[in-house]
Design an enzyme around this catalytic site. Sequence first.
Site, PDB file in Angstrom:
ATOM      1  N   LYS A 152    -112.733 -41.370 -35.140  1.00  0.00           N
ATOM      2  CA  LYS A 152    -111.324 -40.810 -34.685  1.00  0.00           C
ATOM      3  C   LYS A 152    -110.066 -41.923 -35.116  1.00  0.00           C
ATOM      4  O   LYS A 152    -110.158 -43.105 -34.689  1.00  0.00           O
ATOM      5  CB  LYS A 152    -111.355 -40.946 -33.225  1.00  0.00           C
ATOM      6  CG  LYS A 152    -110.444 -39.929 -32.480  1.00  0.00           C
ATOM      7  CD  LYS A 152    -110.771 -39.901 -31.054  1.00  0.00           C
ATOM      8  CE  LYS A 152    -109.612 -38.961 -30.201  1.00  0.00           C
ATOM      9  NZ  LYS A 152    -109.788 -39.237 -28.671  1.00  0.00           N
TER      10      LYS A 152
HETATM   11  C1  E4P Z   1    -108.278 -36.817 -26.901  1.00  0.00           C
HETATM   12  O1  E4P Z   1    -109.164 -37.052 -27.868  1.00  0.00           O
HETATM   13  C2  E4P Z   1    -107.801 -37.589 -25.789  1.00  0.00           C
HETATM   14  O2  E4P Z   1    -108.896 -38.440 -25.327  1.00  0.00           O
HETATM   15  C3  E4P Z   1    -107.520 -37.123 -24.683  1.00  0.00           C
HETATM   16  O3  E4P Z   1    -107.575 -35.621 -24.657  1.00  0.00           O
HETATM   17  C4  E4P Z   1    -106.047 -37.667 -24.096  1.00  0.00           C
HETATM   18  O4  E4P Z   1    -105.754 -36.871 -22.839  1.00  0.00           O
HETATM   19  P1  E4P Z   1    -104.769 -37.245 -21.902  1.00  0.00           P
HETATM   20  O5  E4P Z   1    -103.438 -36.894 -22.302  1.00  0.00           O
HETATM   21  O6  E4P Z   1    -105.020 -36.604 -20.606  1.00  0.00           O
HETATM   22  O7  E4P Z   1    -105.065 -39.052 -21.822  1.00  0.00           O
END
Ligand code: E4P
Length: 218
Positions: free
Chosen positions: A87
């Site tokens: 990522k």
């Molecule tokens: C995606 O890969 C992120 O980890 C995640 O969806 C972020 O979500 P949040 O805005 O609820 O922290």
Amino acid sequence: MKFFIDTANLDEIREAYDLGVLDGVTTNPSLMAKEGIRGEENVRAHYKAICDIVDDNVSAEVIATTYNEIIKEGEALAKIDDKIVVKVPMIKEGVKAIKYFSNQGIRTNCTLVFSAGQAILAAKAGAAYVSPFIGRLDDISTDGLALIEQLVQIYQNYEFETEILAASVRHTMHLVQCAEIGADVATCPLSVITGLLKHPLTDSGLEKFLADHKKSNS
Ligand code: E4P
């Protein structure tokens, strides 16, 4: 649509996997910190533990923000298991790194995407997944789902192979609307996945069926 769970909690990952509908896991540094996972070795061991639960698609986020460091960290993460998807944040160095990883056959998930322009860059660089954060857009009074709709159209226009991974999904309606629009994947907390099970008419209907069965069999 693929379902990913957005957590680093092993019990939650097991629970979603046991339901039989889980296609992957996304994590981020905040989710790892929430589980108290600190230090390079512990982080890698934790990713390995996640990979041992699910069949594929475990997003492991790099902390580095410079090209050389992203490559070094991403390659080390990719070596943990074939199920790892590196990522990478949507920054200039990240886009360059995604291109490099794509040439090496290492799958990437381009994260922290908030605009169509960013998503086009991620697709052109060869990201396997692009993660538009719909909940965080909604938080600043911008329509997160409208971005998913826009990306579905753009990726279709040019037959980009990058999959649209709706992230920051906060509730069941987000998930259902992502499915209607045609997102390839949604990543969300366990509560959103299990929330899909619920309907009061299912509960009252089942209660009545069981009561009638009991009456006629007593
Ligand atoms: C995606 O890969 C992120 O980890 C995640 O969806 C972020 O979500 P949040 O805005 O609820 O922290």
